[in-house]
Design an enzyme around this catalytic site. Structure first.
Site, PDB file in Angstrom:
ATOM      1  N   ARG A 118       0.804  -1.197  -0.048  1.00 23.44           N
ATOM      2  CA  ARG A 118       0.060  -0.077   0.022  1.00 23.44           C
ATOM      3  C   ARG A 118       1.048   1.258  -0.199  1.00 23.44           C
ATOM      4  NH1 ARG A 118      -1.978  -3.626  -1.605  1.00 23.44           N
ATOM      5  NH2 ARG A 118      -3.609  -4.509  -0.604  1.00 23.44           N
ATOM      6  N   SER A 154     -10.783  -1.170   3.712  1.00 22.48           N
ATOM      7  CA  SER A 154     -10.011  -1.624   4.819  1.00 22.48           C
ATOM      8  C   SER A 154      -9.420  -0.235   5.567  1.00 22.48           C
ATOM      9  CB  SER A 154      -8.867  -2.607   4.750  1.00 22.48           C
ATOM     10  OG  SER A 154      -9.378  -3.709   3.931  1.00 22.48           O
ATOM     11  N   GLU A 199      -4.833   2.557   7.105  1.00 23.22           N
ATOM     12  CA  GLU A 199      -4.361   2.707   5.584  1.00 23.22           C
ATOM     13  C   GLU A 199      -5.082   3.897   4.979  1.00 23.22           C
ATOM     14  OE1 GLU A 199      -5.198  -1.315   3.778  1.00 23.22           O
ATOM     15  OE2 GLU A 199      -5.820  -0.065   1.783  1.00 23.22           O
TER      16      GLU A 199
HETATM   17  C1  LIG Z   1     -15.489  -0.525  -0.688  1.00 24.05           C
HETATM   18  C2  LIG Z   1     -14.108  -0.483  -0.588  1.00 24.05           C
HETATM   19  C3  LIG Z   1     -13.418  -1.691  -0.954  1.00 24.05           C
HETATM   20  C4  LIG Z   1     -11.959  -1.255  -1.155  1.00 24.05           C
HETATM   21  N1  LIG Z   1     -11.156  -2.368  -1.359  1.00 24.05           N
HETATM   22  C5  LIG Z   1     -10.047  -2.025  -1.707  1.00 24.05           C
HETATM   23  C6  LIG Z   1      -9.010  -3.505  -2.000  1.00 24.05           C
HETATM   24  O1  LIG Z   1      -9.305  -4.260  -2.178  1.00 24.05           O
HETATM   25  N2  LIG Z   1      -7.746  -3.039  -2.103  1.00 24.05           N
HETATM   26  C7  LIG Z   1      -7.243  -2.007  -2.007  1.00 24.05           C
HETATM   27  O2  LIG Z   1      -5.885  -1.749  -2.179  1.00 24.05           O
HETATM   28  N3  LIG Z   1      -7.826  -0.909  -1.645  1.00 24.05           N
HETATM   29  C8  LIG Z   1      -9.393  -0.662  -1.593  1.00 24.05           C
HETATM   30  N4  LIG Z   1      -9.956   0.257  -1.117  1.00 24.05           N
HETATM   31  C9  LIG Z   1      -9.218   1.419  -0.808  1.00 24.05           C
HETATM   32  C10 LIG Z   1      -9.184   2.382  -2.035  1.00 24.05           C
HETATM   33  O3  LIG Z   1     -10.262   2.176  -3.164  1.00 24.05           O
HETATM   34  C11 LIG Z   1      -7.857   2.173  -2.972  1.00 24.05           C
HETATM   35  O4  LIG Z   1      -6.928   2.536  -2.118  1.00 24.05           O
HETATM   36  C12 LIG Z   1      -7.825   3.169  -4.296  1.00 24.05           C
HETATM   37  O5  LIG Z   1      -6.518   2.637  -4.826  1.00 24.05           O
HETATM   38  C13 LIG Z   1      -7.759   4.676  -3.995  1.00 24.05           C
HETATM   39  O6  LIG Z   1      -7.971   5.215  -5.135  1.00 24.05           O
HETATM   40  P1  LIG Z   1      -8.760   6.612  -5.287  1.00 24.05           P
HETATM   41  O7  LIG Z   1      -8.677   7.065  -7.061  1.00 24.05           O
HETATM   42  O8  LIG Z   1      -9.852   6.683  -4.881  1.00 24.05           O
HETATM   43  O9  LIG Z   1      -7.622   7.545  -4.624  1.00 24.05           O
HETATM   44  P2  LIG Z   1      -7.923   8.710  -3.525  1.00 24.05           P
HETATM   45  O10 LIG Z   1      -8.613   8.156  -2.118  1.00 24.05           O
HETATM   46  O11 LIG Z   1      -8.660   9.772  -4.229  1.00 24.05           O
HETATM   47  O12 LIG Z   1      -6.401   8.964  -3.200  1.00 24.05           O
HETATM   48  C14 LIG Z   1      -5.596   8.184  -2.457  1.00 24.05           C
HETATM   49  C15 LIG Z   1      -4.359   8.796  -2.407  1.00 24.05           C
HETATM   50  O13 LIG Z   1      -3.708   8.768  -3.736  1.00 24.05           O
HETATM   51  C16 LIG Z   1      -3.470   9.992  -4.145  1.00 24.05           C
HETATM   52  N5  LIG Z   1      -3.650  10.196  -5.570  1.00 24.05           N
HETATM   53  C17 LIG Z   1      -4.922   9.867  -6.124  1.00 24.05           C
HETATM   54  N6  LIG Z   1      -4.725   9.647  -7.502  1.00 24.05           N
HETATM   55  C18 LIG Z   1      -3.445  10.286  -7.724  1.00 24.05           C
HETATM   56  C19 LIG Z   1      -2.777  10.800  -8.853  1.00 24.05           C
HETATM   57  N7  LIG Z   1      -3.076  10.588 -10.096  1.00 24.05           N
HETATM   58  N8  LIG Z   1      -1.563  11.349  -8.687  1.00 24.05           N
HETATM   59  C20 LIG Z   1      -0.997  11.334  -7.350  1.00 24.05           C
HETATM   60  N9  LIG Z   1      -1.551  11.076  -6.382  1.00 24.05           N
HETATM   61  C21 LIG Z   1      -2.757  10.502  -6.382  1.00 24.05           C
HETATM   62  C22 LIG Z   1      -4.354  11.068  -3.230  1.00 24.05           C
HETATM   63  O14 LIG Z   1      -3.512  12.245  -3.214  1.00 24.05           O
HETATM   64  C23 LIG Z   1      -4.206  10.357  -1.879  1.00 24.05           C
HETATM   65  O15 LIG Z   1      -2.924  10.614  -1.120  1.00 24.05           O
HETATM   66  C24 LIG Z   1     -11.389  -0.202  -1.056  1.00 24.05           C
HETATM   67  C25 LIG Z   1     -12.177   1.215  -0.879  1.00 24.05           C
HETATM   68  C26 LIG Z   1     -13.750   0.919  -0.558  1.00 24.05           C
HETATM   69  C27 LIG Z   1     -14.218   2.094  -0.480  1.00 24.05           C
END
Ligand SMILES: Cc1cc2nc3c(=O)[nH]c(=O)nc-3n(C[C@H](O)[C@H](O)[C@H](O)COP(=O)(O)OP(=O)(O)OC[C@H]3O[C@@H](n4cnc5c(N)ncnc54)[C@H](O)[C@@H]3O)c2cc1C
Length: 303
Positions: free
Chosen positions: A176, A226, A296
């Protein structure tokens, strides 16, 4: 917010992509979070580059937003500029085994395109409700797969505003985390390396994983997945359950009764409720088991 900054951004972005005091509860899967002083949505990579340059020169702080699915934003909001990459959505099959996805593409869209083109390898990520940009930053993973396994290259903008392309081996993906996260790169797109298979087998794997998620995870409530990282040698959910915290609540936030590893927004929770619950869970799990749980979920703003 400086008027000069707003004026310069109006010179490159269309009016509908500049929002003032935009509630972050509209942009996070927890459905909480106060207003972003300024919220912008570049339509393409060039606008993103120019906006970053303007903001950097203004000295204003900024934060990149993917789909907000791993983010807890303070009820007080964010004083700087939120840059949403949701309009960077180009997605293409490059050749027999490669897909290029711009940062704002949702994992579910990429999974669908991969299946349509008989490409396997991305099924594990179909149910991760974020963008590919966020997935690269977090090295998102599930069911034995991780972004690092299927990434060929990542294009990004470094903190000085230079465009760079990194090979997967240069991204230093960890559990992560990644070099992209540690060094503050803005991911603009990813080149994914998949392999050929049969669409029915791919669909069957995706359906199976979706069912497993639905069965085990409280998908009916807002959350950020998580809440804690998996401590080495343990499962966060089991530690939380063993500490007697199943269903434990602070305000509208609750440790899910279905999966103790998830903190959910059970009923009109505030970010402060969620934050207090996270701190209380950490304290009680440490007392019960001696294990420190590390969130996380990423916190943004003042708590
Ligand atoms: C129901 C549910 C289930 C989930 N299951 C999983 C799973 O199985 N495995 C898992 O790993 N995660 C899981 N997650 C967590 C989450 O979906 C992941 O961490 C996902 O990768 C975050 O992506 P995001 O685009 O929503 O990022 P955001 O939440 O918008 O951002 C997360 C971080 O990344 C940065 N960021 C985002 N995009 C960029 C970019 N283009 N450039 C630079 N920085 C950036 C942001 O600044 C922030 O620090 C889950 C979440 C939910 C709600």
């Amino acid at each position: 917010m400086k008027e000069e900054l707003l004026g310069s951004l109006r010179g490159i972005l269309s009016e509908e992509n500049i929002l003032i005091d935009e509630p972050m509860s509209r942009h996070t899967t927890f459905k909480t979070g106060g207003p972003a002083r300024l919220f912008i949505r570049p339509d393409n990579r060039q606008q993103l580059l120019e906006a970053l340059d303007i903001i950097r020169k203004s000295g204003e702080q900024h934060y990149i937003l993917g789909n907000g699915s791993n983010l807890l934003v303070s009820d007080k909001g964010y004083e700087g500029v939120i840059i949403s990459l949701s309009n960077l959505r180009n997605l293409e099959v490059v050749d027999e085994t490669h897909i290029r996805a711009e940062a704002g593409c949702l994992n579910s869209q990429i999974a669908a395109l991969a299946r349509e083109n008989s490409l396997t390898g991305f099924e594990f990520a179909a149910g991760i409700p974020g963008t590919i940009g966020g997935a690269m930053i977090m090295n998102a993973g599930a069911y034995g797969g991780e972004m690092k396994d299927i990434t060929a290259e990542v294009s990004a903008i470094d903190p000085e505003g230079r465009e760079i392309t990194l090979k997967a081996s240069e991204c230093d993906f960890g559990y992560r985390t990644s070099r992209l996260k540690r060094e503050g790169y803005v991911v603009t797109d990813a080149l994914l390396m998949l392999s050929l298979s049969d669409p029915d087998t791919i669909q069957a794997a995706m359906t199976d994983l979706a069912l497993r998620r639905k069965e085990k995870q409280p998908l009916e409530y807002p959350s950020a997945g998580s809440t804690f990282k998996r401590p080495e040698g343990y499962f966060a959910g089991k530690l939380i359950e063993d500490a007697g915290l199943k269903g434990f609540s602070v305000g509208g936030a609750q440790v899910s009764e279905k999966h103790c590893g998830f903190v959910i927004n059970r009923s009109a929770a505030t970010s402060a409720d969620i934050y207090s619950l996270i701190c209380e869970v950490q304290k009680r799990v440490l007392a019960a088991s001696g294990v420190t749980l590390e969130p996380e979920v990423i916190m943004l703003g003042e708590f």
